[in-house]
Design an enzyme around this catalytic site. Structure first.
Site, PDB file in Angstrom:
ATOM      1  N   GLU A  17       0.846  -1.209   0.000  1.00  0.00           N
ATOM      2  CA  GLU A  17       0.000   0.000   0.000  1.00  0.00           C
ATOM      3  C   GLU A  17       0.878   1.255   0.000  1.00  0.00           C
ATOM      4  O   GLU A  17       0.724   2.148   0.850  1.00  0.00           O
ATOM      5  CB  GLU A  17      -0.989  -0.014   1.169  1.00  0.00           C
ATOM      6  CG  GLU A  17      -1.975  -1.162   1.048  1.00  0.00           C
ATOM      7  CD  GLU A  17      -3.215  -1.083   1.949  1.00  0.00           C
ATOM      8  OE1 GLU A  17      -3.273  -0.218   2.830  1.00  0.00           O
ATOM      9  OE2 GLU A  17      -4.121  -1.913   1.749  1.00  0.00           O
ATOM     10  N   GLU A  21      -5.079  -8.693  -0.590  1.00  0.00           N
ATOM     11  CA  GLU A  21      -5.900  -8.390   0.596  1.00  0.00           C
ATOM     12  C   GLU A  21      -7.342  -8.245   0.138  1.00  0.00           C
ATOM     13  O   GLU A  21      -7.643  -7.397  -0.711  1.00  0.00           O
ATOM     14  CB  GLU A  21      -5.440  -7.106   1.283  1.00  0.00           C
ATOM     15  CG  GLU A  21      -4.116  -7.274   2.001  1.00  0.00           C
ATOM     16  CD  GLU A  21      -3.704  -6.062   2.833  1.00  0.00           C
ATOM     17  OE1 GLU A  21      -4.591  -5.349   3.340  1.00  0.00           O
ATOM     18  OE2 GLU A  21      -2.484  -5.847   2.967  1.00  0.00           O
TER      19      GLU A  21
END
Ligand code: AHR
Length: 494
Positions: free
Chosen positions: A173, A297
């Site tokens: 991220e 994810e």
């Protein structure tokens, strides 16, 4: 009566077993307590790993485990997690509850866990706050068999031989908790960090994962893909199902009305659109299609259970989660030509976990049973299939999504596996399945069903579980069946 067509002659793609992958971060009680209790614990363990958890995960079929984060990965310094446990540095886990991380679970423990699980390895390394040298040395420590400073250090710490590292994530991220970067800058960093992570074992390429987009950030995908093409093997998408769509009030894991239920499944179904669009975006800058997509994810994200640490992301799991899993895994199967891995977040005690623990006790969640039912799809061949279906309207989302979501695969012996999720909380659905060019010998089926709020907890650990399904009639070339409301059904057809 809905029509369901399966065409075993249409062999589409291999379903990479790693679509059924998992993610375990140093977050709340996932690694510590949920998986790793230490050798001296009264909880039965093998080298510190809970026996009950490892055995349940093996039985479910866990093909690959992503570690150590998540946001944690970009503040993890791997050298703090090696050597004698009592000498390891303690740090604050700033992302997740501000608790002390004692680094007792580190690189050696991770590879020991994967050995016990018999799974592939996926280490996500630190770009946000780590150096190129640090990442490069970690790869050397894990995988180099010759004489070098890092391989000597590994040997001194008790591992004579290197481990097999299957996947390396270069940052997590990076658009957010991993450094708040823009895509061009991250793309450049990927190229730099990746350069110094060597494939030491000439026979084994470490598959490189570049940090991909958040949800529908197609601009990120396009710009990063353009920078990393020819260098990265995979680009990772993150997408969580948040019922309200509002970060501050995501909604309860167990208390929800029909509109919220419908909106949850509608949001989970968005995975179909996201996967298709991100792949198209990757291909627009790399028409040779050298890179594939992973979703490392995904899952439901609710408000934490009342009274628990907000930083620990502990949530219960109901039949609603099972439907989310059933729908999403069918979507991944259908895209298995380009989706090569997916990792539900997170294995134990965090978000949409498959196991929950409380001290010595452990329960399997409804989501666990879906993964177990779908296990045979792993490494099978996706075959052509199509189902007609009523649509469900989500008032909250002003969108429709299909009530029935299916996929079908065939194994090397010609056995067909068909999994169908009925997303309606109230309505069953009659289907007539026809299988092209097949004389059916036998059909066996299993079902996971219940009222959408049903769950397993420490008082009643087996309220929801898979049972044999018999409400179908075999035909010479298929079957008819009634798929109950809020259910996931698997047919095994010979
Ligand atoms: O899974 C919880 C967190 O969600 C991860 O650490 C992060 O990558 C994502 O934002």
């Amino acid at each position: 009566m809905e029509k369901y067509l399966i065409n075993p002659n249409q062999k589409i793609s291999k379903i990479n077993k790693n679509i059924y992958g998992h993610f375990a971060e140093h977050l709340g009680r996932c690694i510590y307590e949920g998986i790793f209790v230490g050798k001296d614990s009264k909880i039965p363990n093998v080298n510190g790993m809970r026996k009950d958890a490892v055995s349940a995960l093996k039985e479910m079929g866990l093909p690959v485990l992503r570690w150590p984060g998540g946001c944690f990965a970009d503040e993890y310094h791997w050298k703090d997690g090696i050597g004698a446990p009592e000498t390891r540095k303690k740090m604050i886990n700033t992302h997740w509850g501000g608790v002390v991380e004692d680094n007792s679970f580190g690189t050696h423990e991770y590879f020991e866990l994967c050995r016990q699980l018999g799974c592939e390895t996926y280490v996500n390394a630190n770009v946000g706050s780590g150096t190129v040298q640090e990442m490069s040395e970690w790869v050397e420590y894990m995988t180099f068999d010759g004489l070098s400073p890092m391989s000597e250090l590994r040997k001194r710490n008790g591992a004579e031989k290197p481990w097999k590292l299957d996947y390396l994530g270069v940052g997590n991220e990076s658009w957010g908790c991993g450094g708040n970067m823009n895509p061009e800058y991250y793309g450049e960093l990927f190229r730099r960090y990746n350069t110094y992570c060597r494939d030491y074992d000439g026979n084994a390429h470490i598959t490189r994962v570049a940090c991909g987009p958040n949800v529908a950030d197609y601009n990120w995908t396009k710009k990063v893909a353009d920078k990393v093409k020819g260098k990265a093997d995979l680009i990772s998408l993150h997408y969580y199902t948040i019922p309200t769509g509002v970060w501050e009030h995501k909604g309860s894991a167990t208390e929800f009305d029909e509109k919220e239920y419908i909106s949850t499944i509608c949001k989970a179904y968005r995975m179909e659109e996201l996967v298709s669009n991100h792949i198209a975006m990757m291909d627009s800058v790399d028409p040779q299609k050298r890179m594939n997509l992973i979703v490392d994810e995904w899952g439901t994200w609710f408000d934490v259970e009342p009274g628990t640490n907000p930083g620990f992301l502990y949530q219960q799991n109901t039949m609603r989660d099972a439907i989310v899993a059933g729908v999403t895994l069918n979507i991944f199967n259908k895209h298995s030509d380009r989706v090569k891995m997916a990792n539900i977040a997170q294995t134990v005690n965090v978000l949409q976990s498959v196991l929950l623990t409380d001290g010595k006790k452990m329960v399997k969640t409804p989501t666990y049973f879906v993964f177990k039912m779908y296990k045979e799809h792993q490494d099978n061949t996706l075959i052509g299939s199509y189902i007609t279906t009523p649509m469900i309207n989500s008032e909250w989302d002003k969108k429709e999504f299909p009530q029935l979501v299916e996929s079908a695969s065939v194994d090397e012996n010609g056995v067909i596996y068909s999994t169908i999720a009925n997303a309606s909380a109230k309505k069953s659905s009659k289907i007539k399945c026809q299988i092209a060019d097949r004389k059916i010998k036998s059909i066996k089926a299993e079902i996971l069903t219940g009222e959408c709020h049903e769950k397993n907890d420490f008082e009643n650990a087996e309220a929801v579980k898979t049972v044999e399904f018999t409400d179908f009639r075999k035909l010479s070339d298929g079957f008819t069946a009634t798929i109950p409301a809020c259910s996931v059904v698997k047919f095994v057809i010979e």
